[in-house]
Design a protein around this motif. Structure first.
Motif, mmCIF file in Angstrom:
data_model
loop_
_atom_site.group_PDB
_atom_site.id
_atom_site.type_symbol
_atom_site.label_atom_id
_atom_site.label_comp_id
_atom_site.label_asym_id
_atom_site.label_seq_id
_atom_site.Cartn_x
_atom_site.Cartn_y
_atom_site.Cartn_z
ATOM 1 N N VAL A 284 36.089 38.283 46.094
ATOM 2 C CA VAL A 284 36.683 39.539 45.648
ATOM 3 C C VAL A 284 35.758 40.713 45.940
ATOM 4 C CG1 VAL A 284 35.842 39.590 43.254
ATOM 5 C CG2 VAL A 284 38.066 40.530 43.788
ATOM 6 N N VAL A 285 34.457 40.495 45.865
ATOM 7 C CA VAL A 285 33.521 41.556 46.218
ATOM 8 C C VAL A 285 33.601 41.844 47.716
ATOM 9 C CG1 VAL A 285 31.073 42.165 46.410
ATOM 10 C CG2 VAL A 285 31.964 41.183 44.293
ATOM 11 N N ALA A 286 33.642 40.793 48.519
ATOM 12 C CA ALA A 286 33.757 40.984 49.972
ATOM 13 C C ALA A 286 35.040 41.720 50.337
ATOM 14 C CB ALA A 286 33.710 39.629 50.678
ATOM 15 N N ALA A 287 36.105 41.456 49.593
ATOM 16 C CA ALA A 287 37.399 42.055 49.906
ATOM 17 C C ALA A 287 37.524 43.484 49.399
ATOM 18 C CB ALA A 287 38.520 41.200 49.301
ATOM 19 N N GLU A 288 37.027 43.749 48.206
ATOM 20 C CA GLU A 288 37.302 45.020 47.544
ATOM 21 C C GLU A 288 36.131 45.997 47.511
ATOM 22 O OE1 GLU A 288 40.519 45.924 45.744
ATOM 23 O OE2 GLU A 288 40.861 44.566 47.437
ATOM 24 N N GLY B 289 40.532 52.235 50.106
ATOM 25 C CA GLY B 289 39.214 51.651 50.259
ATOM 26 C C GLY B 289 38.115 52.414 49.559
ATOM 27 N N ALA B 290 38.437 53.528 48.921
ATOM 28 C CA ALA B 290 37.403 54.345 48.303
ATOM 29 C C ALA B 290 37.086 53.898 46.881
ATOM 30 C CB ALA B 290 37.826 55.811 48.300
ATOM 31 N N SER B 291 38.009 53.258 46.195
ATOM 32 C CA SER B 291 37.793 52.866 44.801
ATOM 33 C C SER B 291 36.955 51.590 44.725
ATOM 34 C CB SER B 291 39.136 52.634 44.089
ATOM 35 O OG SER B 291 39.813 53.844 43.918
ATOM 36 N N THR B 292 35.885 51.662 43.966
ATOM 37 C CA THR B 292 35.033 50.487 43.771
ATOM 38 C C THR B 292 35.627 49.579 42.702
ATOM 39 O OG1 THR B 292 33.715 51.582 42.063
ATOM 40 C CG2 THR B 292 33.005 51.870 44.355
ATOM 41 N N ILE B 293 35.044 48.403 42.569
ATOM 42 C CA ILE B 293 35.477 47.495 41.512
ATOM 43 C C ILE B 293 35.240 48.128 40.148
ATOM 44 C CG2 ILE B 293 34.861 45.315 40.365
ATOM 45 C CD1 ILE B 293 34.612 44.056 43.130
ATOM 46 N N SER B 294 34.138 48.828 39.986
ATOM 47 C CA SER B 294 33.855 49.494 38.705
ATOM 48 C C SER B 294 34.927 50.526 38.377
ATOM 49 C CB SER B 294 32.482 50.165 38.756
ATOM 50 O OG SER B 294 31.469 49.230 39.042
ATOM 51 N N GLN B 295 35.343 51.304 39.364
ATOM 52 C CA GLN B 295 36.404 52.285 39.145
ATOM 53 C C GLN B 295 37.716 51.599 38.789
ATOM 54 O OE1 GLN B 295 35.249 54.430 43.040
ATOM 55 N NE2 GLN B 295 36.418 55.969 41.922
ATOM 56 N N GLN B 296 38.003 50.501 39.452
ATOM 57 C CA GLN B 296 39.247 49.792 39.162
ATOM 58 C C GLN B 296 39.242 49.208 37.754
ATOM 59 O OE1 GLN B 296 40.846 47.265 42.427
ATOM 60 N NE2 GLN B 296 39.189 48.086 43.673
ATOM 61 N N VAL C 175 35.294 40.976 33.929
ATOM 62 C CA VAL C 175 36.467 41.659 33.380
ATOM 63 C C VAL C 175 37.482 41.932 34.485
ATOM 64 C CG1 VAL C 175 37.290 43.768 32.261
ATOM 65 C CG2 VAL C 175 35.195 42.661 31.446
ATOM 66 N N TYR C 176 36.986 42.366 35.627
ATOM 67 C CA TYR C 176 37.892 42.647 36.755
ATOM 68 C C TYR C 176 38.717 41.418 37.115
ATOM 69 C CZ TYR C 176 39.481 43.800 41.464
ATOM 70 O OH TYR C 176 40.252 44.015 42.569
ATOM 71 N N LEU C 177 38.058 40.275 37.243
ATOM 72 C CA LEU C 177 38.764 39.051 37.636
ATOM 73 C C LEU C 177 39.751 38.590 36.568
ATOM 74 C CD1 LEU C 177 35.799 37.102 39.267
ATOM 75 C CD2 LEU C 177 37.890 37.854 40.427
ATOM 76 N N ASN C 178 39.538 39.000 35.336
ATOM 77 C CA ASN C 178 40.426 38.577 34.258
ATOM 78 C C ASN C 178 41.580 39.540 33.984
ATOM 79 O OD1 ASN C 178 39.697 36.005 32.663
ATOM 80 N ND2 ASN C 178 37.697 36.909 33.061
ATOM 81 N N VAL C 179 41.536 40.749 34.533
ATOM 82 C CA VAL C 179 42.626 41.695 34.281
ATOM 83 C C VAL C 179 43.406 42.041 35.542
ATOM 84 C CG1 VAL C 179 41.421 42.711 32.311
ATOM 85 C CG2 VAL C 179 41.190 43.770 34.571
ATOM 86 N N ALA C 180 42.885 41.680 36.715
ATOM 87 C CA ALA C 180 43.579 41.998 37.965
ATOM 88 C C ALA C 180 44.903 41.247 38.063
ATOM 89 C CB ALA C 180 42.686 41.659 39.155
ATOM 90 N N GLU C 181 45.863 41.868 38.739
ATOM 91 C CA GLU C 181 47.175 41.248 38.937
ATOM 92 C C GLU C 181 47.186 40.533 40.285
ATOM 93 O OE1 GLU C 181 51.880 42.475 38.445
ATOM 94 O OE2 GLU C 181 50.483 43.965 39.238
#
Length: 255
Positions: free
Chosen positions: A99-103, A129-136, A174-180
């Protein structure tokens, strides 16, 4: 008595009439008072909102977020959603790298905003492509979907706060647990069961890459029935996951 003597000269008024002050002079102090009251209450409201967000950030640093606004909306629209929180230890390491490699390949190297990606997006005339995982995470957990300057402003404030009070591993967890990952399917455990019939800890490199490939458009892409584009994207993600493991860009969450 003659007519001339009978005529009396017209008497002049004893004094000139008082000049009335303009109404604006009386209204201005009242208007200023109301403005002060409004500003006072707006300041209190802003302080209350800021305190609420601060409290949630501190709590969610340790406690799983129960639900978010988007999930509530999807629950209402679909009649229910599927989600299942799992801890970091219950997620396959290759899933995190994928997910880090992708996003957000520079996830470990920035403080919430990838300025190089933002400049590239501006040069290309978009924000893809501008939004980081932290922003998401800031958007998905604390805010709402859609584009607006208000949401973007709040996201810009919340993102550095997450970087300060949460570890990189926590942000990714948290990202991996809330992403759709499909319509109404939220979190990596629910996604792994839904698409492949396995637990999140047992995902293979290919399965992880396919799940990461659907993240930008979970309603239009499928990890279990991948299109040619998803297959190609998954191969690229697998290569990227190996690269960030080799060059140390996964150290902040795997170390």
């Amino acid at each position: 008595m003659t007519e001339k003597s009978a005529e009396k000269p017209a008497t002049k008024p004893n004094g000139t009439a008082r000049k009335r002050k303009p109404k604006a002079d009386a209204v201005a102090p009242a208007r200023a008072a109301w403005l002060r009251v409004i500003l006072k209450w707006l300041g209190r409201a802003a302080g209350f909102v800021a305190a609420g967000y601060a409290a949630l950030i501190l709590v969610f640093a340790f406690v799983p977020p129960p639900i978010n606004l988007y999930q509530l909306g999807e629950t209402w629209r679909l009649g229910g959603i599927t989600k299942d929180w799992v801890s970091w230890e219950e997620i396959a390491p290759v899933m995190a790298r994928s997910v880090v490699a992708a996003e957000d390949a520079n996830f470990c190297n920035h403080w919430g905003f990838d300025m190089a990606a933002i400049r590239k997006a501006i040069d290309e005339g978009g924000n893809r492509g501008a939004s980081t995982i932290s922003q998401q995470v800031a958007k998905n957990v604390f805010l709402w979907q859609g584009r607006s300057w208000v949401r973007k402003a709040l996201e810009a404030v919340l993102t550095p706060a997450l970087e300060i009070f949460w570890s990189k591993r926590r942000i990714l967890e948290v990202y991996l647990n809330v992403a759709e990952f499909d319509e109404g399917v939220f979190g990596i455990q629910a996604a792994a069961r839904h698409h492949f019939g396995v637990d999140a800890r047992d995902l293979t490199a290919l399965q992880a890459a396919r799940l990461a490939a659907v993240l930008p458009d979970p309603k239009g892409r499928s990890a279990s029935e991948p299109s040619s584009f998803v297959r190609s994207r998954a191969r690229s993600i697998m290569s990227g996951a190996e690269t960030i493991a080799a060059d140390g860009r996964s150290a902040c969450f795997e170390g």
